[in-house]
Design a protein around this motif. Sequence first.
Motif, mmCIF file in Angstrom:
data_model
loop_
_atom_site.group_PDB
_atom_site.id
_atom_site.type_symbol
_atom_site.label_atom_id
_atom_site.label_comp_id
_atom_site.label_asym_id
_atom_site.label_seq_id
_atom_site.Cartn_x
_atom_site.Cartn_y
_atom_site.Cartn_z
ATOM 1 N N SER A 34 8.396 1.568 -2.484
ATOM 2 C CA SER A 34 7.786 0.338 -2.997
ATOM 3 C C SER A 34 8.036 0.073 -4.476
ATOM 4 N N GLY A 35 8.457 1.069 -5.223
ATOM 5 C CA GLY A 35 8.751 0.836 -6.635
ATOM 6 C C GLY A 35 7.581 1.151 -7.549
ATOM 7 N N SER A 36 7.669 0.665 -8.772
ATOM 8 C CA SER A 36 6.688 0.996 -9.805
ATOM 9 C C SER A 36 5.383 0.222 -9.626
ATOM 10 N N SER A 37 4.325 0.777 -10.200
ATOM 11 C CA SER A 37 3.032 0.095 -10.180
ATOM 12 C C SER A 37 3.088 -1.149 -11.055
ATOM 13 N N ARG A 38 2.228 -2.098 -10.762
ATOM 14 C CA ARG A 38 2.162 -3.322 -11.554
ATOM 15 C C ARG A 38 1.417 -3.063 -12.862
ATOM 16 N N SER A 39 1.775 -3.838 -13.853
ATOM 17 C CA SER A 39 1.076 -3.771 -15.134
ATOM 18 C C SER A 39 -0.051 -4.803 -15.137
ATOM 19 N N VAL A 40 -1.246 -4.363 -15.473
ATOM 20 C CA VAL A 40 -2.403 -5.259 -15.506
ATOM 21 C C VAL A 40 -2.856 -5.417 -16.953
ATOM 22 N N VAL A 79 -2.010 -11.670 -12.680
ATOM 23 C CA VAL A 79 -1.223 -10.587 -12.082
ATOM 24 C C VAL A 79 -0.453 -11.069 -10.849
ATOM 25 N N GLU A 80 -0.802 -12.273 -10.378
ATOM 26 C CA GLU A 80 -0.195 -12.846 -9.172
ATOM 27 C C GLU A 80 -0.467 -11.979 -7.948
ATOM 28 N N LEU A 141 -4.939 -4.198 -7.958
ATOM 29 C CA LEU A 141 -4.067 -5.020 -8.798
ATOM 30 C C LEU A 141 -2.853 -4.229 -9.281
ATOM 31 N N LYS A 142 -3.051 -2.929 -9.484
ATOM 32 C CA LYS A 142 -1.983 -2.087 -10.031
ATOM 33 C C LYS A 142 -1.015 -1.564 -8.970
ATOM 34 N N GLU A 143 -1.388 -1.690 -7.709
ATOM 35 C CA GLU A 143 -0.532 -1.156 -6.649
ATOM 36 C C GLU A 143 0.838 -1.827 -6.660
ATOM 37 N N PRO A 144 1.893 -1.079 -6.330
ATOM 38 C CA PRO A 144 3.236 -1.668 -6.273
ATOM 39 C C PRO A 144 3.279 -2.810 -5.257
ATOM 40 N N PRO A 145 4.219 -3.725 -5.400
ATOM 41 C CA PRO A 145 4.349 -4.815 -4.428
ATOM 42 C C PRO A 145 4.523 -4.262 -3.018
ATOM 43 N N GLU A 146 3.904 -4.911 -2.054
ATOM 44 C CA GLU A 146 4.009 -4.453 -0.672
ATOM 45 C C GLU A 146 5.451 -4.572 -0.185
ATOM 46 N N ILE A 147 5.913 -3.531 0.485
ATOM 47 C CA ILE A 147 7.298 -3.502 0.953
ATOM 48 C C ILE A 147 7.577 -4.659 1.908
ATOM 49 N N ASN A 148 6.606 -4.986 2.761
ATOM 50 C CA ASN A 148 6.816 -6.069 3.730
ATOM 51 C C ASN A 148 7.148 -7.397 3.053
#
Length: 332
Positions: A34-40, A79-80, A141-148
């Motif tokens: 899934s990649g890196s965590s999101r920045s909040v 954060v979208e 909010l910090k979780e990486p974007p969902e793979i789906n």
Amino acid sequence: MQQMAEWNVWTQRSVELLEKGYLDKLLQVYKGESGSSRSVPEEVEEKLREAYKAYEGRQDSPEAETKLVEAVLNARKKVERSPFNHPYLPLVYYLVSEKAEKANKALEEALQEVASKHPETIRVLAKEAQRRGVEALIQRLKEPPEINRQIGPMFKRWYKEELKGKIEERLPGPTKPKIVVVSPEKSKPEQAPLIAEREAGIIIYTGSDEALKDAAKENLGLGEEAELGTKGVDFYVVIRRSPEETWHLTGEVKFQSDFGGNQDNQKLVAKASIRLDLEKRHIGIVVVDGMPVVSKFRGWAGLGKETIVTSVLLLPDLIAELYQKGEEALGL
């Protein structure tokens, strides 16, 4: 239930991939990480914590309810991503955003108006946010974007950057054609038909679904009313075997991780069979992966010799064999 022998050869070959490490190979196209965590932003966290604390002290206060929902909507905007899932949250977010944009109002002011008309909805959303805990809201909010949600972009990246090399691997040296990757969006509309007249033997069109659809229609001489599938075109490749024989391959791409969507699958199959036009040498196919292949297309109706449904892993093979064999490659 249909027998595999009744299917198109490319559908059969897709199922055969199960014996050849299908899922591991599929990771080459659809990455499983899934990649890196999101920045909040710090102010988003602070606003959530302050509103949450205020709400816990005054749970019966409409003002505290609205303040907590405001913090949630603010996080969604910055954060979208929503701090929690709830069917009414995107509805409220839309109403507030629309009112803020049209009336040039701040989010807080727009929410006040929406809350005055939908107080019970705001109360429910505030309660749902409180039940999850503020740290859980921030963590989401910090979780990486969902793979789906990255499946489409993953295909587009692979299609643009790697498909050409995959096709070249499947064609022997002496007969290897020139393969080019072009974007109709960077050409003038009236130049689109000329692309197929160049020296290249295989032309991979890249760009938006709309641009690919327009390029295909232009090259095929189709009218505006012509449909190319249920939702447009995810890819468009021109295979030019000779000045007299040019094939056009268009298609839709789908990835399913469960058994849902069988009605959509049947619509896709119907559209794909309609788009087999040997006179124009236009083949419309469906590229599908995931559960359909793993389950050997359980629940799929309408599969047949003239309906090409295949895995993305076989797309380079189909293009290469079309260049080498023409109509024979279709397995009709």
